[in-house]
Design a protein around this motif. Structure first.
Motif, PDB file in Angstrom:
ATOM      1  N   ASP A 175       1.281  -4.015   3.076  1.00  0.00           N
ATOM      2  CA  ASP A 175      -0.218  -4.812   2.668  1.00  0.00           C
ATOM      3  C   ASP A 175      -1.163  -3.784   1.954  1.00  0.00           C
ATOM      4  O   ASP A 175      -1.434  -3.381   3.151  1.00  0.00           O
ATOM      5  CB  ASP A 175      -0.899  -5.723   3.683  1.00  0.00           C
ATOM      6  CG  ASP A 175      -1.997  -6.314   3.749  1.00  0.00           C
ATOM      7  OD1 ASP A 175      -1.916  -6.503   2.567  1.00  0.00           O
ATOM      8  OD2 ASP A 175      -1.735  -7.403   4.809  1.00  0.00           O
ATOM      9  N   ALA A 176      -1.701  -3.719   0.990  1.00  0.00           N
ATOM     10  CA  ALA A 176      -2.356  -2.999   0.596  1.00  0.00           C
ATOM     11  C   ALA A 176      -3.881  -4.406   0.688  1.00  0.00           C
ATOM     12  O   ALA A 176      -5.195  -3.389   0.287  1.00  0.00           O
ATOM     13  CB  ALA A 176      -2.892  -3.005  -1.178  1.00  0.00           C
ATOM     14  N   ARG A 177      -3.686  -5.053   0.805  1.00  0.00           N
ATOM     15  CA  ARG A 177      -5.553  -5.922   1.313  1.00  0.00           C
ATOM     16  C   ARG A 177      -6.516  -6.410  -0.163  1.00  0.00           C
ATOM     17  O   ARG A 177      -7.139  -5.222   0.254  1.00  0.00           O
ATOM     18  CB  ARG A 177      -6.309  -5.173   2.086  1.00  0.00           C
ATOM     19  CG  ARG A 177      -4.893  -5.160   3.712  1.00  0.00           C
ATOM     20  CD  ARG A 177      -5.127  -4.433   5.170  1.00  0.00           C
ATOM     21  NE  ARG A 177      -7.095  -5.023   5.476  1.00  0.00           N
ATOM     22  CZ  ARG A 177      -8.470  -4.489   5.663  1.00  0.00           C
ATOM     23  NH1 ARG A 177      -8.010  -3.288   5.158  1.00  0.00           N
ATOM     24  NH2 ARG A 177      -8.862  -5.469   5.958  1.00  0.00           N
ATOM     25  N   GLY A 178      -5.240  -6.254  -0.809  1.00  0.00           N
ATOM     26  CA  GLY A 178      -6.703  -5.928  -2.350  1.00  0.00           C
ATOM     27  C   GLY A 178      -6.912  -5.185  -2.987  1.00  0.00           C
ATOM     28  O   GLY A 178      -7.628  -4.520  -4.393  1.00  0.00           O
ATOM     29  N   ASP A 179      -6.107  -3.798  -2.350  1.00  0.00           N
ATOM     30  CA  ASP A 179      -6.635  -2.262  -2.796  1.00  0.00           C
ATOM     31  C   ASP A 179      -5.221  -1.512  -4.237  1.00  0.00           C
ATOM     32  O   ASP A 179      -5.296  -1.214  -3.852  1.00  0.00           O
ATOM     33  CB  ASP A 179      -6.796  -0.888  -1.799  1.00  0.00           C
ATOM     34  CG  ASP A 179      -7.838  -0.341  -1.976  1.00  0.00           C
ATOM     35  OD1 ASP A 179      -8.272   0.193  -2.775  1.00  0.00           O
ATOM     36  OD2 ASP A 179      -7.387   1.022  -1.007  1.00  0.00           O
ATOM     37  N   LEU A 180      -5.513  -2.504  -4.675  1.00  0.00           N
ATOM     38  CA  LEU A 180      -4.122  -2.329  -5.523  1.00  0.00           C
ATOM     39  C   LEU A 180      -4.804  -1.782  -7.411  1.00  0.00           C
ATOM     40  O   LEU A 180      -4.086  -1.399  -7.901  1.00  0.00           O
ATOM     41  CB  LEU A 180      -3.414  -3.527  -6.515  1.00  0.00           C
ATOM     42  CG  LEU A 180      -3.938  -4.697  -5.309  1.00  0.00           C
ATOM     43  CD1 LEU A 180      -2.503  -6.415  -6.193  1.00  0.00           C
ATOM     44  CD2 LEU A 180      -2.186  -4.421  -4.533  1.00  0.00           C
ATOM     45  N   LEU A 181      -6.339  -0.921  -7.174  1.00  0.00           N
ATOM     46  CA  LEU A 181      -6.223  -0.149  -7.824  1.00  0.00           C
ATOM     47  C   LEU A 181      -7.310   1.489  -7.837  1.00  0.00           C
ATOM     48  O   LEU A 181      -7.713   1.260  -6.331  1.00  0.00           O
ATOM     49  CB  LEU A 181      -7.537  -0.765  -9.203  1.00  0.00           C
ATOM     50  CG  LEU A 181      -7.672  -2.158  -9.912  1.00  0.00           C
ATOM     51  CD1 LEU A 181      -8.446  -2.862 -10.307  1.00  0.00           C
ATOM     52  CD2 LEU A 181      -6.446  -1.803 -11.164  1.00  0.00           C
ATOM     53  N   GLY A 182      -6.206   2.435  -8.452  1.00  0.00           N
ATOM     54  CA  GLY A 182      -6.772   3.940  -7.906  1.00  0.00           C
ATOM     55  C   GLY A 182      -6.187   4.487  -8.087  1.00  0.00           C
ATOM     56  O   GLY A 182      -5.666   4.620  -9.417  1.00  0.00           O
ATOM     57  N   TYR A 183      -5.897   5.332  -7.681  1.00  0.00           N
ATOM     58  CA  TYR A 183      -4.693   6.288  -7.735  1.00  0.00           C
ATOM     59  C   TYR A 183      -3.238   6.383  -6.991  1.00  0.00           C
ATOM     60  O   TYR A 183      -3.220   6.199  -5.949  1.00  0.00           O
ATOM     61  CB  TYR A 183      -5.525   8.004  -7.855  1.00  0.00           C
ATOM     62  CG  TYR A 183      -5.736   7.851  -5.917  1.00  0.00           C
ATOM     63  CD1 TYR A 183      -4.858   9.010  -5.261  1.00  0.00           C
ATOM     64  CD2 TYR A 183      -6.994   7.702  -5.475  1.00  0.00           C
ATOM     65  CE1 TYR A 183      -5.655   8.720  -3.647  1.00  0.00           C
ATOM     66  CE2 TYR A 183      -7.133   7.584  -4.484  1.00  0.00           C
ATOM     67  CZ  TYR A 183      -6.503   8.341  -3.280  1.00  0.00           C
ATOM     68  OH  TYR A 183      -6.768   8.385  -1.900  1.00  0.00           O
ATOM     69  N   MET A 184      -2.528   7.403  -7.243  1.00  0.00           N
ATOM     70  CA  MET A 184      -1.188   7.666  -6.824  1.00  0.00           C
ATOM     71  C   MET A 184      -0.932   8.341  -5.457  1.00  0.00           C
ATOM     72  O   MET A 184      -1.532   9.373  -6.464  1.00  0.00           O
ATOM     73  CB  MET A 184       0.007   7.677  -7.682  1.00  0.00           C
ATOM     74  CG  MET A 184       1.641   6.532  -7.004  1.00  0.00           C
ATOM     75  SD  MET A 184       2.136   5.391  -7.079  1.00  0.00           S
ATOM     76  CE  MET A 184       2.581   5.033  -8.805  1.00  0.00           C
ATOM     77  N   GLY A 185      -0.907   8.222  -4.796  1.00  0.00           N
ATOM     78  CA  GLY A 185      -1.086   9.347  -3.364  1.00  0.00           C
ATOM     79  C   GLY A 185       0.068   8.660  -2.300  1.00  0.00           C
ATOM     80  O   GLY A 185       0.732   7.878  -2.638  1.00  0.00           O
ATOM     81  N   ASP A 186       1.154   9.866  -1.773  1.00  0.00           N
ATOM     82  CA  ASP A 186       1.337  10.252  -0.671  1.00  0.00           C
ATOM     83  C   ASP A 186       1.347  10.087   0.890  1.00  0.00           C
ATOM     84  O   ASP A 186      -0.475  10.371   1.147  1.00  0.00           O
ATOM     85  CB  ASP A 186       2.584  11.015  -0.901  1.00  0.00           C
ATOM     86  CG  ASP A 186       3.155  11.209  -1.934  1.00  0.00           C
ATOM     87  OD1 ASP A 186       2.662   9.941  -3.216  1.00  0.00           O
ATOM     88  OD2 ASP A 186       4.197  11.939  -2.414  1.00  0.00           O
ATOM     89  N   ALA A 187       1.482   9.890   1.558  1.00  0.00           N
ATOM     90  CA  ALA A 187       1.071   8.821   3.034  1.00  0.00           C
ATOM     91  C   ALA A 187       2.404   9.248   4.075  1.00  0.00           C
ATOM     92  O   ALA A 187       4.085   9.067   3.777  1.00  0.00           O
ATOM     93  CB  ALA A 187       0.186   8.199   3.526  1.00  0.00           C
TER      94      ALA A 187
END
Length: 245
Positions: A175-187
């Motif tokens: 669930d990105a909670r609407g945070d769908l713009l930005g950069y590709m990153g890992d966790a």
């Protein structure tokens, strides 16, 4: 629903935030900045703690008297130097240079038709890497997705009960909670599966389904669960060497 603690992975998983610094003053020794292993940090009854390296090997710290994470059992990245070995109990004595915990969670029950509303359904990738592993009853994943534009905390959950005929089949939800713009990153995120039904300590095949950026995907892992029975002498050995609360 607890927040996901993200650890951005770059340059071969360099540990950016070190909880414990090495006594080594050699700035040219870049090895200390890289994790040596992925472990389960587990408190020991009474005092002390253990670091489970794999399904058979335990690490014992010679320089830490208590776990940096208190009484919490967590997965963690660790950088250490081996000091000696006790082959009788598969224990390695190590000097811990630093440790950093990984967000460690329990699986959550499926909500059936309400899964998307409750847990989201945003795309995510599971990265094939040395830290993507099933061991000691934990599924640890290096994940990849888009985040950062709005600075919102993403929720990552592992749903159990998705297949009534197979308790070892799960669904990873994002669930990105609407945070769908930005950069590709890992966790990194880890899930404790040791409380699954019929956990007799034997190896089981774990299946994970998820929605990737290119469509539905699945993967299987051979999981060795944590042994509940501790051999005589191991607990005492782990408490030796200044292991106090």
């Amino acid at each position: 629903m607890k927040e996901l603690k993200t650890i951005i992975v770059a340059c071969g998983l360099i540990a950016a935030g070190c909880m414990l610094q090495s006594c080594n003053d050699d700035d040219d020794d870049v090895r200390v900045f890289h994790p040596t292993a992925l472990v389960t940090v587990r408190p020991v009854a009474g005092d002390g703690f253990e670091m489970q390296l794999d399904n058979v090997t335990t690490l014992r710290s010679t320089n830490l008297k208590a776990s940096p994470f208190g009484n919490k059992e967590v997965r963690a990245l660790v950088n250490y130097d081996e000091v000696s070995e006790d082959a009788r109990y598969n224990i390695k004595n190590v000097f811990v240079n630093w440790m950093d915990s990984i967000r460690t969670k329990q699986p959550v029950p499926t909500a059936g038709d309400d899964n998307t509303e409750k847990y989201g359904n945003d795309a995510i990738e599971i990265v094939k890497d040395w830290v993507t592993v099933a061991e000691d009853g934990y599924l640890t994943l290096r994940i990849r997705t888009i985040w950062g534009a709005y600075g919102r905390v993403h929720h990552i959950n592992l749903l159990q009960g998705v297949n009534p005929d197979n308790p070892y089949e799960f669904e990873l939800r994002h669930d990105a909670r609407g945070d769908l713009l930005g950069y590709m990153g890992d966790a990194l995120v880890a899930f404790n599966l040791n409380q699954l039904p019929d956990n007799d300590g034997s190896e089981k095949k774990i299946k994970i389904n998820w929605k990737s950026f290119s469509g539905p995907k699945s993967a299987e892992f051979d999981m060795q669960f944590h042994r509940i029975d501790i051999p005589d002498g191991v607990a005492d050995a782990l408490r030796n060497g200044g292991k106090v609360e």
